[in-house]
Design an enzyme around this catalytic site. Structure first.
Site, mmCIF file in Angstrom:
data_model
loop_
_atom_site.group_PDB
_atom_site.id
_atom_site.type_symbol
_atom_site.label_atom_id
_atom_site.label_comp_id
_atom_site.label_asym_id
_atom_site.label_seq_id
_atom_site.Cartn_x
_atom_site.Cartn_y
_atom_site.Cartn_z
ATOM 1 N N VAL A 14 0.834 -1.204 0.000
ATOM 2 C CA VAL A 14 0.000 0.000 0.000
ATOM 3 C C VAL A 14 0.870 1.256 0.000
ATOM 4 O O VAL A 14 0.606 2.216 -0.726
ATOM 5 C CB VAL A 14 -0.968 -0.010 1.215
ATOM 6 C CG1 VAL A 14 -1.748 1.288 1.292
ATOM 7 C CG2 VAL A 14 -1.925 -1.191 1.132
ATOM 8 N N ARG A 39 14.146 -2.295 9.894
ATOM 9 C CA ARG A 39 14.671 -3.274 8.934
ATOM 10 C C ARG A 39 14.933 -2.644 7.575
ATOM 11 O O ARG A 39 15.819 -3.058 6.848
ATOM 12 C CB ARG A 39 13.639 -4.408 8.718
ATOM 13 C CG ARG A 39 13.339 -5.265 9.898
ATOM 14 C CD ARG A 39 12.301 -6.335 9.518
ATOM 15 N NE ARG A 39 10.957 -5.779 9.307
ATOM 16 C CZ ARG A 39 10.053 -5.599 10.260
ATOM 17 N NH1 ARG A 39 10.326 -5.952 11.491
ATOM 18 N NH2 ARG A 39 8.861 -5.073 10.008
ATOM 19 N N SER A 40 14.140 -1.635 7.225
ATOM 20 C CA SER A 40 14.215 -1.063 5.869
ATOM 21 C C SER A 40 14.989 0.258 5.820
ATOM 22 O O SER A 40 15.048 0.889 4.753
ATOM 23 C CB SER A 40 12.808 -0.802 5.348
ATOM 24 O OG SER A 40 12.041 -1.949 5.439
ATOM 25 N N ARG A 99 -11.068 2.279 12.987
ATOM 26 C CA ARG A 99 -12.241 2.443 12.109
ATOM 27 C C ARG A 99 -13.552 2.512 12.865
ATOM 28 O O ARG A 99 -14.497 3.150 12.419
ATOM 29 C CB ARG A 99 -12.318 1.273 11.128
ATOM 30 C CG ARG A 99 -11.274 1.339 10.040
ATOM 31 C CD ARG A 99 -11.436 0.173 9.091
ATOM 32 N NE ARG A 99 -10.262 0.030 8.259
ATOM 33 C CZ ARG A 99 -9.831 -1.127 7.772
ATOM 34 N NH1 ARG A 99 -10.483 -2.245 8.040
ATOM 35 N NH2 ARG A 99 -8.758 -1.180 7.019
ATOM 36 N N CYS A 130 -10.508 -2.742 2.291
ATOM 37 C CA CYS A 130 -10.514 -2.655 0.815
ATOM 38 C C CYS A 130 -11.824 -3.139 0.185
ATOM 39 O O CYS A 130 -12.333 -2.522 -0.752
ATOM 40 C CB CYS A 130 -9.331 -3.425 0.246
ATOM 41 S SG CYS A 130 -8.963 -4.944 1.116
ATOM 42 N N GLY A 161 -4.150 -8.031 -0.996
ATOM 43 C CA GLY A 161 -4.864 -7.519 0.170
ATOM 44 C C GLY A 161 -4.264 -8.014 1.476
ATOM 45 O O GLY A 161 -4.517 -7.454 2.538
ATOM 46 N N HIS A 242 -9.888 -6.793 -6.383
ATOM 47 C CA HIS A 242 -10.942 -7.531 -5.687
ATOM 48 C C HIS A 242 -12.226 -7.493 -6.528
ATOM 49 O O HIS A 242 -12.571 -6.447 -7.097
ATOM 50 C CB HIS A 242 -11.266 -6.876 -4.337
ATOM 51 C CG HIS A 242 -10.229 -7.065 -3.272
ATOM 52 N ND1 HIS A 242 -9.060 -7.766 -3.445
ATOM 53 C CD2 HIS A 242 -10.202 -6.612 -1.987
ATOM 54 C CE1 HIS A 242 -8.362 -7.759 -2.319
ATOM 55 N NE2 HIS A 242 -9.024 -7.057 -1.410
HETATM 56 N N1 LIG Z 1 -3.341 -4.410 0.840
HETATM 57 C C1 LIG Z 1 -4.586 -3.924 0.858
HETATM 58 O O1 LIG Z 1 -5.395 -4.130 -0.078
HETATM 59 C C2 LIG Z 1 -5.034 -3.108 2.013
HETATM 60 C C3 LIG Z 1 -6.253 -2.446 1.910
HETATM 61 C C4 LIG Z 1 -6.690 -1.696 2.983
HETATM 62 C C5 LIG Z 1 -5.904 -1.604 4.087
HETATM 63 N N2 LIG Z 1 -4.713 -2.250 4.161
HETATM 64 C C6 LIG Z 1 -3.921 -2.103 5.363
HETATM 65 O O2 LIG Z 1 -2.715 -1.422 5.080
HETATM 66 C C7 LIG Z 1 -1.685 -1.864 5.936
HETATM 67 C C8 LIG Z 1 -0.457 -2.291 5.148
HETATM 68 O O3 LIG Z 1 -0.791 -3.270 4.204
HETATM 69 P P1 LIG Z 1 0.235 -3.732 3.073
HETATM 70 O O4 LIG Z 1 -0.593 -4.598 2.188
HETATM 71 O O5 LIG Z 1 0.962 -2.574 2.454
HETATM 72 O O6 LIG Z 1 1.279 -4.615 3.916
HETATM 73 P P2 LIG Z 1 2.786 -5.044 3.538
HETATM 74 O O7 LIG Z 1 2.970 -5.115 2.062
HETATM 75 O O8 LIG Z 1 3.066 -6.246 4.332
HETATM 76 O O9 LIG Z 1 3.690 -3.831 4.081
HETATM 77 C C9 LIG Z 1 3.780 -3.492 5.449
HETATM 78 C C10 LIG Z 1 4.570 -2.206 5.608
HETATM 79 O O10 LIG Z 1 4.505 -1.807 6.976
HETATM 80 C C11 LIG Z 1 5.835 -1.605 7.466
HETATM 81 N N3 LIG Z 1 5.873 -1.927 8.887
HETATM 82 C C12 LIG Z 1 5.487 -3.082 9.500
HETATM 83 N N4 LIG Z 1 5.675 -2.980 10.826
HETATM 84 C C13 LIG Z 1 6.179 -1.751 11.065
HETATM 85 C C14 LIG Z 1 6.591 -1.067 12.241
HETATM 86 N N5 LIG Z 1 6.498 -1.604 13.444
HETATM 87 N N6 LIG Z 1 7.069 0.194 12.126
HETATM 88 C C15 LIG Z 1 7.161 0.768 10.894
HETATM 89 N N7 LIG Z 1 6.797 0.170 9.741
HETATM 90 C C16 LIG Z 1 6.316 -1.085 9.838
HETATM 91 C C17 LIG Z 1 6.673 -2.544 6.638
HETATM 92 O O11 LIG Z 1 8.012 -2.106 6.713
HETATM 93 P P3 LIG Z 1 9.264 -3.133 6.529
HETATM 94 O O12 LIG Z 1 9.368 -3.373 5.054
HETATM 95 O O13 LIG Z 1 10.374 -2.348 7.087
HETATM 96 O O14 LIG Z 1 8.899 -4.359 7.291
HETATM 97 C C18 LIG Z 1 6.037 -2.335 5.262
HETATM 98 O O15 LIG Z 1 6.484 -1.119 4.695
HETATM 99 C C19 LIG Z 1 -2.324 -2.952 6.784
HETATM 100 O O16 LIG Z 1 -2.787 -2.347 7.972
HETATM 101 C C20 LIG Z 1 -3.480 -3.414 5.969
HETATM 102 O O17 LIG Z 1 -4.504 -3.984 6.745
HETATM 103 C C21 LIG Z 1 -4.253 -2.986 3.145
#
Ligand SMILES: NC(=O)c1ccc[n+]([C@@H]2O[C@H](COP(=O)([O-])OP(=O)(O)OC[C@H]3O[C@@H](n4cnc5c(N)ncnc54)[C@H](OP(=O)(O)O)[C@@H]3O)[C@@H](O)[C@H]2O)c1
Length: 344
Positions: A14, A39-40, A99, A130, A161, A242
């Site tokens: 996202v 980590r990043s 939310r 989403c 997602g 989706h």
């Molecule tokens: N994907 C969807 O369709 C969707 C839709 C609506 C809402 N969301 C929500 O959006 C959020 C992220 O989803 P995503 O799909 O992008 O997940 P993702 O691809 O797994 O990415 C997670 C991101 O969060 C970072 N992160 C994790 N833990 C952290 C921490 N403690 N401090 C700082 N950064 C941290 C990770 O950084 P690192 O790379 O450093 O680990 C990475 O940049 C979730 O809450 C999800 O529920 C997602």
């Protein structure tokens, strides 16, 4: 003078999409900061034609940042979003952590942009799930026309997602099936390659999953608490996009032709409905697009005032990143960002 924007989760599915959308829409930002976990730190991410070096969230000072697009998962949001809000930065939070908080507006701009003013209590605005985001974009104009009594929705949700690791799992499992390798299951409870899984998020006591519960609670909060909704959420082996099969019962009659006309005029919606081979939208074609696509609009003759349709959208865009950026645009267009107004 523009705004200072932080994207938290900038290395994730996202977060990367947020950076792309900010650049595509020429968002009025003087500075965009990419944040993720330690980590990043130092990793590079693209922002338009620029490269940003990722900084660590836990050492970043938000006091001169106007908007934080938060997308780092529920645990990080619970810990950080209130703290960031207290530093005077408005957080648009993608997780489900806030939310359902009465002091946090849950916003899809095409549906309830006016509710955004409630953000000042906590300086947090929530982005919906989403599958709910695309659904309410389509429901809103139909509800205004004929009053929705009940919705039955079944989802076909892509693996993106569930984050970037889930996309890797589908890719690796698919390759393993073709090369007779080991099919490794970590992120999903069953094999996702060449399969479908009727289970997203945790199980609740009543047998529904949390994903299904979210669709009910969020539709009621954003659109109308009187709408009855029941959902079955299913994960499918699609990378992005989706789809939803939607059945609606209205209080008043609404023909498929009237519904089509209303949806054609609705903001954020594109109707693709030719009633011939290929005359409908699929997730593959919706990936990378902003619209919520509606196809297969037809009467449900088994109930009074019934309608069926098929709804498709890019879950990383309207389901997450695009909606968050649109909320930020509402704040700016309505001059609700006090700190930045002073700075400007
Ligand atoms: N994907 C969807 O369709 C969707 C839709 C609506 C809402 N969301 C929500 O959006 C959020 C992220 O989803 P995503 O799909 O992008 O997940 P993702 O691809 O797994 O990415 C997670 C991101 O969060 C970072 N992160 C994790 N833990 C952290 C921490 N403690 N401090 C700082 N950064 C941290 C990770 O950084 P690192 O790379 O450093 O680990 C990475 O940049 C979730 O809450 C999800 O529920 C997602």
């Amino acid at each position: 003078m523009g705004y200072k924007v932080a994207v938290v989760g900038a290395t994730g599915n996202v977060g990367r999409e947020m950076l792309d959308i900010l650049a595509e829409r020429a968002f009025p930002a003087d500075e965009v900061v990419a944040l993720a976990s330690r980590r990043s730190q130092g990793q590079e991410v693209s922002f338009g034609d620029k490269i940003l070096k990722v900084k660590a969230l836990d050492t970043y000072d938000f006091t001169d940042t106007d908007i934080c697009l938060m997308s780092a998962g529920g645990e990080a949001s619970k810990e950080w979003s209130p703290r960031i809000g207290q530093q005077g930065c408005v957080v648009i939070d993608n997780s489900s952590a806030f939310r359902y908080d009465a002091d946090v507006p849950l916003i899809v701009p095409e549906v309830n942009a006016d509710a955004v003013v409630g953000f000042t209590k906590r300086n947090i605005i929530a982005n919906p799930n989403c599958s709910t985001a695309q659904l309410v974009v389509a429901l809103k104009p139909l509800h205004e026309a004929a009053t929705i009594k009940r919705v039955v929705v079944s989802t076909y949700q892509s693996v993106s997602g569930a984050g970037k690791d889930a996309m890797d799992e589908l890719f690796n499992q698919t390759r393993a099936v073709f090369t007779a390798g080991e099919v490794v299951q970590k992120k999903f409870t069953k094999r996702i390659a060449f399969n479908v899984i009727p289970h997203i998020d945790v199980f609740m006591e009543d047998g529904y999953t949390k994903e299904e519960w979210k669709m009910v609670a969020e539709t009621k909060k954003m659109l109308d608490p009187k709408i009855k909704l029941t959902a079955t959420a299913v994960r499918v082996p699609v990378f992005i996009g989706h789809a939803e099969s939607v059945n609606i019962e209205f209080e008043r009659p609404l023909s498929p032709e009237q519904a089509t006309e209303i949806l054609r005029a609705a903001p954020g919606v594109l109707v693709i409905d030719k009633r011939e081979n290929g005359g409908y939208m699929t997730p593959h074609e919706a990936a990378g697009e902003d619209a919520t696509y509606i196809s297969r609009i037809r009467e449900d003759a088994t109930i009074e005032n019934g309608l069926n349709f098929w709804c498709v959208s890019d879950n990383l865009r309207k389901g997450a990143a695009l909606n968050a950026v649109q909320i930020a645009e509402v704040l700016i267009n309505r001059k609700l960002l006090q700190k930045s107004q002073q700075a400007a």
